[in-house]
Design an enzyme around this catalytic site. Structure first.
Site, PDB file in Angstrom:
ATOM      1  N   HIS A  70       0.850  -1.195   0.000  1.00 41.76           N
ATOM      2  CA  HIS A  70       0.000   0.000   0.000  1.00 41.76           C
ATOM      3  C   HIS A  70       0.881   1.238   0.000  1.00 41.76           C
ATOM      4  CE1 HIS A  70      -4.006  -1.809   1.643  1.00 41.76           C
ATOM      5  NE2 HIS A  70      -3.578  -2.388   0.538  1.00 41.76           N
ATOM      6  N   TYR A 190      -9.347   5.574   6.793  1.00 35.35           N
ATOM      7  CA  TYR A 190      -9.553   5.993   8.176  1.00 35.35           C
ATOM      8  C   TYR A 190     -10.580   7.124   8.155  1.00 35.35           C
ATOM      9  CZ  TYR A 190      -5.261   3.526   9.672  1.00 35.35           C
ATOM     10  OH  TYR A 190      -4.308   2.572   9.959  1.00 35.35           O
ATOM     11  N   TYR A 371       3.717   6.973   9.949  1.00 36.35           N
ATOM     12  CA  TYR A 371       2.927   5.769   9.694  1.00 36.35           C
ATOM     13  C   TYR A 371       3.805   4.660   9.133  1.00 36.35           C
ATOM     14  CZ  TYR A 371      -1.231   3.020   8.485  1.00 36.35           C
ATOM     15  OH  TYR A 371      -2.190   2.037   8.419  1.00 36.35           O
TER      16      TYR A 371
HETATM   17  C1  PHB Z   1      -5.858  -4.229  10.533  1.00 36.23           C
HETATM   18  O1  PHB Z   1      -5.816  -4.493   9.307  1.00 36.23           O
HETATM   19  O2  PHB Z   1      -6.223  -5.070  11.374  1.00 36.23           O
HETATM   20  C2  PHB Z   1      -5.495  -2.863  10.993  1.00 36.23           C
HETATM   21  C3  PHB Z   1      -4.995  -1.950  10.077  1.00 36.23           C
HETATM   22  C4  PHB Z   1      -4.663  -0.668  10.496  1.00 36.23           C
HETATM   23  C5  PHB Z   1      -4.835  -0.319  11.821  1.00 36.23           C
HETATM   24  C6  PHB Z   1      -5.318  -1.240  12.741  1.00 36.23           C
HETATM   25  C7  PHB Z   1      -5.659  -2.527  12.321  1.00 36.23           C
HETATM   26  O3  PHB Z   1      -4.531   0.947  12.217  1.00 36.23           O
END
Ligand code: PHB
Ligand code: RFL
Length: 378
Positions: A70, A190, A371
């Site tokens: 990604h 998000y 990130y």
């Molecule tokens: C997940 O894919 O479980 C996942 C991805 C990003 C996050 C938390 C969990 O911030």
């Protein structure tokens, strides 16, 4: 040198693998059975450094084939999606490859190598931490040179280091689901909304992993499938989820906790035994991997040269990185969640902060660096 490793999560299993490749013997103790450990739904995002560590450990064959790169994420606020470009701003990317798969790969390698991995074997106590540390299990003991507590947040080693830890609880939880439905977008989404946070992740091109902010203490039984899908639809604005059969549903409390030190004598802590983060920053698994990479190198130096310099620096080095990750995870959590009774003033501040991120290359770059984990620890 013999190292006793408590816990066969990602931290314990990868540490065992790295020590083996450095010529150090280890025994891994795990309280649960193999099926339970391999099926526990957890993290999904691997940083580049985590992928590199698994490659170096010779544990990335399936990850290379099945991992999904990604290059950014979408942030939704006021119902509109905005992309944050990781690759374009920082040159870094992250990978979708579930923790369950990392764990399966590491278990298969350890068993193929014929190395000791004891399932259904809870460690009940450890003793003599300042001398030859000893692991107690069933009616037996194993005396080691070092013990590493990789037994997670609910294990037995976390309370054994001196001092009390630093803790923060959040006034909300996540309802997490797995669904047999294609992800709603090719990257993670998000979402900030006045109804609360939502996150769309994935496990494969045909399996969605989604999270929904709910109140603490919420019962998953209060969330029939239709209620989940309609609540997700209301929170994602521009993006809309693809519906499909929901195959798993659970509520996860959100907490941050950091140990005062990751060492007591010849006991070291690694991974969730030493620190946890709220999952909004996708850092927990990556921190666990970073810990054991450093610990394995430190034990290997001790084994090879007799020098304890790296081991002595282990706790401070890790905790510097951990606090950076706590800071980022806290930022993501408090920017994206709406706390009970939150004022409109605070909601407007969150939206302004999000607008600031997507309208400034410098701000977007900073989020991308944090990130993807490319910011230096110190
Ligand atoms: C997940 O894919 O479980 C996942 C991805 C990003 C996050 C938390 C969990 O911030
Ligand atoms: P684990 O995985 O908890 O493993 C600890 C193991 O120790 C065993 N154990 C014992 N064994 C023997 N004797 C005893 N007395 C024992 N006591 C316990 C347990 O059975 C278990 O097998 O810890 P480890 O290895 O430190 O790994 C940490 C990660 O699991 C954790 O940080 C991540 O899952 C956090 N996390 C995420 N991290 C990320 O980097 N990216 C993500 O996208 C991400 N998403 C998440 C997450 C965690 C989540 N939950 C469930 C809290 C999403 C969620 C929903």
């Amino acid at each position: 040198m013999l190292v006793g490793i408590i816990g066969a999560g990602p931290a314990g299993l990868l540490l065992g693998r790295l020590l083996h490749r450095a010529g150090i013997d280890a025994v891994v103790f795990e309280s649960r059975d193999r099926a339970h450990v391999e099926q526990r739904q957890r993290a999904g995002i691997l940083e580049q450094a985590t992928v590199d560590a698994l490659r170096t450990a010779g544990a990335a064959d399936r990850l290379e084939r099945e991992g999904i790169a990604h290059d950014g994420i979408d942030l939704v606020f006021d119902g509109t999606a905005h992309r944050v470009d990781f690759l374009g701003t920082t040159g870094a990317r992250v990978w979708i490859y579930a923790q369950t798969e990392v764990v399966k790969d590491l278990i298969a390698l350890r068993i193929a190598d014929g190395l000791p991995l004891l399932f259904d074997t809870p460690v009940t106590a450890v003793s003599d931490l300042d001398g030859r540390p000893t692991i107690h299990y069933g009616d037996q003991t194993l005396t080691c040179d070092y013990i590493v507590g990789c037994d997670g947040f609910h294990g037995i080693t976390r309370p054994l280091v001196p001092g009390t830890g630093y803790e923060l609880s959040f006034p909300h939880s996540w309802l997490g689901i797995l669904a047999d439905a294609p992800p709603m977008h090719h990257e993670l989404v998000y979402a900030h909304s006045r109804r609360g946070f939502a996150l769309a992740s994935m496990r494969s091109p045909s399996v969605s992993r989604m999270y929904l902010q709910v109140d603490n203490g919420e019962d998953p039984a209060a969330w029939p499938d239709d209620r989940i899908w309609s609540e997700l639809a209301r929170r994602f604005g521009d993006h809309q989820p693809n519906r499909g059969p929901i195959t798993a549903k659970s509520v996860l409390p959100m907490r941050a906790w950091v140990a005062p030190t990751l060492r007591h004598g010849n006991l070291f802590l690694a991974g969730d035994a030493g620190h946890i983060v709220p999952p909004t920053g996708a850092k927990g698994l990556n921190l666990a991997v970073a810990d054991v990479v450093l610990l394995a190198a430190s034990l290997a130096e001790r084994h090879r040269t007799g020098s304890a310099d790296l081991l002595d620096a282990y706790s401070d080095s890790c905790l510097r990185r951990v606090w950076r990750a706590e800071q980022f995870s806290h930022f993501m959590t408090t920017t994206l969640h709406v706390v009970p009774g939150q004022s409109e003033f605070d909601t407007q501040l969150q939206v302004a902060r999000l607008r600031g991120i997507v309208s400034s290359r410098a701000a977007a770059t900073s989020l991308a660096e944090e990130y993807t984990g490319i910011t230096p620890a110190s």
